[in-house]
Every structure is written in structure tokens, then in C-alpha cells.
Design a protein around this motif. Structure first.
Motif, PDB file in Angstrom:
ATOM      1  N   ILE A  14     -26.977 -20.899 -62.625  1.00  0.00           N
ATOM      2  CA  ILE A  14     -27.306 -22.029 -61.759  1.00  0.00           C
ATOM      3  C   ILE A  14     -28.701 -21.831 -61.164  1.00  0.00           C
ATOM      4  CG2 ILE A  14     -26.704 -23.159 -59.570  1.00  0.00           C
ATOM      5  CD1 ILE A  14     -24.733 -23.877 -61.608  1.00  0.00           C
ATOM      6  N   ASN A  15     -29.492 -22.885 -61.183  1.00  0.00           N
ATOM      7  CA  ASN A  15     -30.783 -22.881 -60.512  1.00  0.00           C
ATOM      8  C   ASN A  15     -30.523 -23.097 -59.025  1.00  0.00           C
ATOM      9  OD1 ASN A  15     -33.258 -23.535 -59.379  1.00  0.00           O
ATOM     10  ND2 ASN A  15     -33.942 -24.734 -61.132  1.00  0.00           N
ATOM     11  N   CYS A  16     -30.814 -22.111 -58.216  1.00  0.00           N
ATOM     12  CA  CYS A  16     -30.540 -22.174 -56.770  1.00  0.00           C
ATOM     13  C   CYS A  16     -31.223 -23.362 -56.090  1.00  0.00           C
ATOM     14  CB  CYS A  16     -30.991 -20.890 -56.090  1.00  0.00           C
ATOM     15  SG  CYS A  16     -30.144 -19.430 -56.666  1.00  0.00           S
ATOM     16  N   ASP A  17     -32.349 -23.777 -56.616  1.00  0.00           N
ATOM     17  CA  ASP A  17     -33.081 -24.887 -56.019  1.00  0.00           C
ATOM     18  C   ASP A  17     -32.383 -26.224 -56.233  1.00  0.00           C
ATOM     19  OD1 ASP A  17     -35.100 -23.195 -55.128  1.00  0.00           O
ATOM     20  OD2 ASP A  17     -36.212 -23.387 -57.017  1.00  0.00           O
ATOM     21  N   ARG A  18     -31.406 -26.277 -57.109  1.00  0.00           N
ATOM     22  CA  ARG A  18     -30.702 -27.521 -57.405  1.00  0.00           C
ATOM     23  C   ARG A  18     -29.400 -27.656 -56.621  1.00  0.00           C
ATOM     24  NH1 ARG A  18     -33.998 -30.788 -58.664  1.00  0.00           N
ATOM     25  NH2 ARG A  18     -32.457 -32.062 -59.693  1.00  0.00           N
ATOM     26  N   VAL A  19     -29.079 -26.649 -55.791  1.00  0.00           N
ATOM     27  CA  VAL A  19     -27.841 -26.684 -55.007  1.00  0.00           C
ATOM     28  C   VAL A  19     -28.115 -27.338 -53.661  1.00  0.00           C
ATOM     29  CG1 VAL A  19     -26.026 -25.299 -53.924  1.00  0.00           C
ATOM     30  CG2 VAL A  19     -26.941 -24.628 -56.159  1.00  0.00           C
ATOM     31  N   GLU A  20     -27.382 -28.398 -53.389  1.00  0.00           N
ATOM     32  CA  GLU A  20     -27.521 -29.097 -52.108  1.00  0.00           C
ATOM     33  C   GLU A  20     -26.686 -28.415 -51.032  1.00  0.00           C
ATOM     34  OE1 GLU A  20     -25.820 -33.258 -50.571  1.00  0.00           O
ATOM     35  OE2 GLU A  20     -27.296 -33.459 -52.181  1.00  0.00           O
ATOM     36  N   ARG A  21     -25.441 -28.069 -51.384  1.00  0.00           N
ATOM     37  CA  ARG A  21     -24.571 -27.380 -50.431  1.00  0.00           C
ATOM     38  C   ARG A  21     -23.448 -26.691 -51.185  1.00  0.00           C
ATOM     39  NH1 ARG A  21     -22.913 -32.868 -49.447  1.00  0.00           N
ATOM     40  NH2 ARG A  21     -20.738 -33.160 -50.039  1.00  0.00           N
TER      41      ARG A  21
END
Length: 72
Positions: A14-21
């Protein structure tokens, strides 16, 4: 990117920058900025730890790059 495990046992990155919450309800559920939700086996605490390690590694790499650029 960080590695996580889906409930099926499949490993994903998972790309951490794409996680909203992220929520624990009771399974750990990631909500991506695209609106997609992903349920993973890792606990919320483990997820936070991995995100922090990832950010620390990126910051360290940036500092090293700056130091190398400034060397004579």
C-alpha cells in the motif's frame, strides 16, 4: 510503500500517501483517497508503527541525499 496482509492471507503493498484514514471496527479497515476500503489482518497499532517507520526511512533518505549533495 508498506506490506500488509488481506483477510484472505494475500500480501499487498500500500502507498501510505493514498490512505485517508484507518479504523479498527473490529477488523482494521483502510479507507483510501479513491474511496476504496481495504480490510487487513494487521492491528491499528501495527499499521501506525509501519507508517511511522516508512516515513522515518523516507526522511532519512532525504537527509542523506542532501548531505551528499553538499559534500565537496
Amino acid at each position: 510503500m508498506i506490506r500488509l496482509t488481506l483477510l484472505s492471507g494475500k500480501e499487498i503493498a500500500i502507498n501510505c500517501d493514498r490512505v485517508e484514514r484507518a479504523e479498527a471496527m473490529p477488523d482494521t479497515t483502510l479507507r483510501l483517497v479513491s474511496g476504496e476500503s481495504i480490510v487487513v489482518l494487521e492491528s491499528l497499532d501495527e499499521l501506525i508503527r509501519r507508517f511511522a517507520e516508512h516515513r522515518k526511512a523516507i526522511a532519512a533518505a532525504g537527509i542523506c541525499a542532501l548531505q551528499q549533495r553538499n559534500e565537496p
